[in-house]
Design a protein around this motif. Structure first.
Motif, short mmCIF file in Angstrom:
data_model
loop_
_atom_site.label_atom_id
_atom_site.label_comp_id
_atom_site.label_asym_id
_atom_site.label_seq_id
_atom_site.Cartn_x
_atom_site.Cartn_y
_atom_site.Cartn_z
N TYR A 131 2.42 1.74 -3.42
CA TYR A 131 1.40 2.14 -4.40
C TYR A 131 1.02 3.60 -4.20
O TYR A 131 0.82 4.34 -5.17
CB TYR A 131 0.17 1.25 -4.26
CG TYR A 131 -0.94 1.63 -5.21
CD1 TYR A 131 -0.85 1.31 -6.56
CD2 TYR A 131 -2.06 2.31 -4.76
CE1 TYR A 131 -1.87 1.66 -7.44
CE2 TYR A 131 -3.08 2.66 -5.63
CZ TYR A 131 -2.97 2.33 -6.96
OH TYR A 131 -3.97 2.70 -7.83
N THR A 132 0.94 4.02 -2.95
CA THR A 132 0.65 5.43 -2.67
C THR A 132 1.75 6.33 -3.23
O THR A 132 1.48 7.39 -3.80
CB THR A 132 0.54 5.65 -1.15
OG1 THR A 132 -0.43 4.75 -0.62
CG2 THR A 132 0.14 7.08 -0.83
N ARG A 137 -9.66 7.28 -2.71
CA ARG A 137 -8.32 6.78 -2.41
C ARG A 137 -8.18 6.40 -0.94
O ARG A 137 -7.59 5.37 -0.62
CB ARG A 137 -7.26 7.83 -2.79
CG ARG A 137 -7.13 8.05 -4.28
CD ARG A 137 -5.77 8.65 -4.64
NE ARG A 137 -5.46 9.86 -3.90
CZ ARG A 137 -5.82 11.08 -4.28
NH1 ARG A 137 -6.52 11.23 -5.40
NH2 ARG A 137 -5.48 12.14 -3.59
N LEU A 147 -7.15 -5.64 4.53
CA LEU A 147 -7.01 -6.99 4.00
C LEU A 147 -5.60 -7.54 4.23
O LEU A 147 -5.42 -8.68 4.68
CB LEU A 147 -7.33 -7.01 2.51
CG LEU A 147 -8.81 -6.83 2.13
CD1 LEU A 147 -8.95 -6.73 0.61
CD2 LEU A 147 -9.65 -7.97 2.68
N LEU A 148 -4.59 -6.72 3.93
CA LEU A 148 -3.21 -7.17 4.10
C LEU A 148 -2.87 -7.38 5.57
O LEU A 148 -2.23 -8.37 5.93
CB LEU A 148 -2.25 -6.15 3.47
CG LEU A 148 -2.28 -6.05 1.95
CD1 LEU A 148 -1.45 -4.88 1.47
CD2 LEU A 148 -1.78 -7.35 1.32
N ALA A 201 -10.02 3.18 -0.46
CA ALA A 201 -9.33 2.07 -1.12
C ALA A 201 -8.07 1.68 -0.37
O ALA A 201 -7.80 0.48 -0.17
CB ALA A 201 -8.99 2.47 -2.56
N TYR A 202 -7.29 2.68 0.06
CA TYR A 202 -6.06 2.37 0.80
C TYR A 202 -6.38 1.72 2.14
O TYR A 202 -5.70 0.78 2.56
CB TYR A 202 -5.24 3.65 1.03
CG TYR A 202 -4.76 4.30 -0.25
CD1 TYR A 202 -4.62 3.57 -1.41
CD2 TYR A 202 -4.43 5.65 -0.28
CE1 TYR A 202 -4.19 4.17 -2.58
CE2 TYR A 202 -4.00 6.26 -1.44
CZ TYR A 202 -3.87 5.52 -2.59
OH TYR A 202 -3.45 6.12 -3.74
N VAL A 262 0.83 -1.20 0.00
CA VAL A 262 0.00 0.00 0.00
C VAL A 262 0.87 1.25 0.00
O VAL A 262 0.60 2.22 -0.72
CB VAL A 262 -0.94 0.00 1.22
CG1 VAL A 262 -1.84 1.23 1.21
CG2 VAL A 262 -1.79 -1.26 1.23
N GLY A 267 -9.08 -0.01 2.92
CA GLY A 267 -9.58 -1.36 2.68
C GLY A 267 -8.46 -2.33 2.33
O GLY A 267 -8.42 -3.46 2.85
N THR A 268 -7.54 -1.90 1.47
CA THR A 268 -6.41 -2.76 1.11
C THR A 268 -5.52 -3.03 2.31
O THR A 268 -5.05 -4.15 2.53
CB THR A 268 -5.58 -2.11 -0.02
OG1 THR A 268 -6.44 -1.81 -1.12
CG2 THR A 268 -4.48 -3.05 -0.48
N SER A 269 -5.29 -1.99 3.12
CA SER A 269 -4.48 -2.15 4.32
C SER A 269 -5.14 -3.14 5.28
O SER A 269 -4.46 -3.96 5.90
CB SER A 269 -4.29 -0.81 5.02
OG SER A 269 -3.63 0.11 4.18
#
Length: 225
Positions: free
Chosen positions: A105-106, A122, A132-133, A125-126, A102, A128-130
Motif C-alpha cells: 500500500y505504501t 500516513r 493490527l496485522l 496510519a501505517y 502495508v 496502526g495498520t502494521s
C-alpha cells in the motif's frame, strides 16, 4: 514502511513492481486468511486445513519468485538483501508476511502525485495498520505453538489475542506468557516491533502537535504594549 534504497530504481525493476503491486497485495491477504483458517479450524476438519495449507505454500512461492525477480532486476547482488531487509525478513519469517499489505500500500501511495493523507497521518496510519496485522499474525503463530502444551497459559485464541495486545503495547501483565522456545522467539520479535511502532506513533503525533501549535502562534496578532 518502505525499505526502498535511496539510489534511483532501475526502470525494469520499477515496471515489475508496478505490475505486481495488486497481485502481491491479494496474495498477502490470501496468505493471512489461509493461515488463520489453518490454525483456527479444528484439526480433524477436512479438506479445509489441507486447502489452506496449499494456499499458504503457493503464496510463499509467489513471494519467493517476486523476491528473486526483484533481486535480479535490481542489479545490486548481495547489496539488495541489505537495502531491502524488510523484504528479506518477510520472506524468511512467516508471521511477518501480512506486512506486505502495508508495504505494498505504501508503494502504491508513492505513485500518487499528492497523497491523500499528510505525512504525520500516513505514519500513524501505517504504524496502526502494521500493529493490527502484526498482532493478529503473532497471535495465530503463538496460539499454534502454545495450544496443548503442558503448563501453557495461552490455551485459546482469545488468550493469544490478549497476550498480543499486552505485548505490543509493552504493558506485559504476565497472565499469558509463552512457554515454548518458538513462542518466546515470536514474543521477543513482537516486543521489538511494539517498541518501534509505539515510538513512530508517539513521535509523529508529538511532531504534529508542535507544528499545529506553532501555526497557531504565527496566526495570533502581536500583543500591544
Amino acid at each position: 514502511m518502505s525499505d526502498r534504497p535511496t539510489a534511483p530504481v532501475p526502470p525494469r525493476l520499477a515496471g515489475w513492481e508496478h505490475r505486481t503491486e495488486m497481485p502481491l497485495l491479494l496474495a498477502s491477504l490470501v496468505y493471512l486468511a489461509g493461515y488463520a483458517v489453518h490454525v483456527l479450524v479444528p484439526r480433524p476438519t477436512e479438506p479445509w486445513r489441507d486447502i489452506t495449507l496449499v494456499l499458504v505454500g503457493v503464496t510463499w512461492l509467489l513471494f519467493a519468485a517476486d523476491y528473486g525477480v526483484r533481486l535480479h532486476l535490481s542489479g545490486q547482488g548481495r547489496r539488495f538483501v541489505r537495502t531491502h531487509w524488510l523484504d528479506t525478513l518477510i520472506l524468511l519469517l512467516p508471521p511477518l508476511r501480512p506486512l506486505r499489505v502495508v508495504q505494498l500500500y505504501t508503494r502504491v501511495q508513492l505513485h500518487r502525485e499528492r497523497p491523500r493523507l499528510s505525512l504525520h497521518a500516513r505514519v500513524m496510519a501505517y504504524a496502526g495498520t502494521s500493529a493490527l496485522l502484526l498482532g493478529f499474525s503473532a497471535s495465530l503463530a503463538v496460539y499454534q505453538q502454545e495450544r496443548g502444551v503442558p503448563d501453557s497459559t495461552i490455551r485459546t485464541f482469545g488468550d493469544a489475542l490478549w497476550w498480543a495486545c499486552a505485548t505490543l503495547t509493552t504493558v506485559g501483565y504476565g497472565d499469558a506468557v509463552p512457554v515454548t522456545l518458538l513462542g518466546r522467539v515470536i514474543a521477543a520479535g513482537l516486543m521489538a516491533c511494539g517498541l518501534a511502532l509505539l515510538g513512530a506513533v508517539t513521535g509523529s503525533f508529538s511532531s504534529w502537535l508542535v507544528q499545529t501549535f506553532a501555526r497557531q502562534e504565527d496566526k495570533r496578532p502581536p500583543e500591544s504594549e
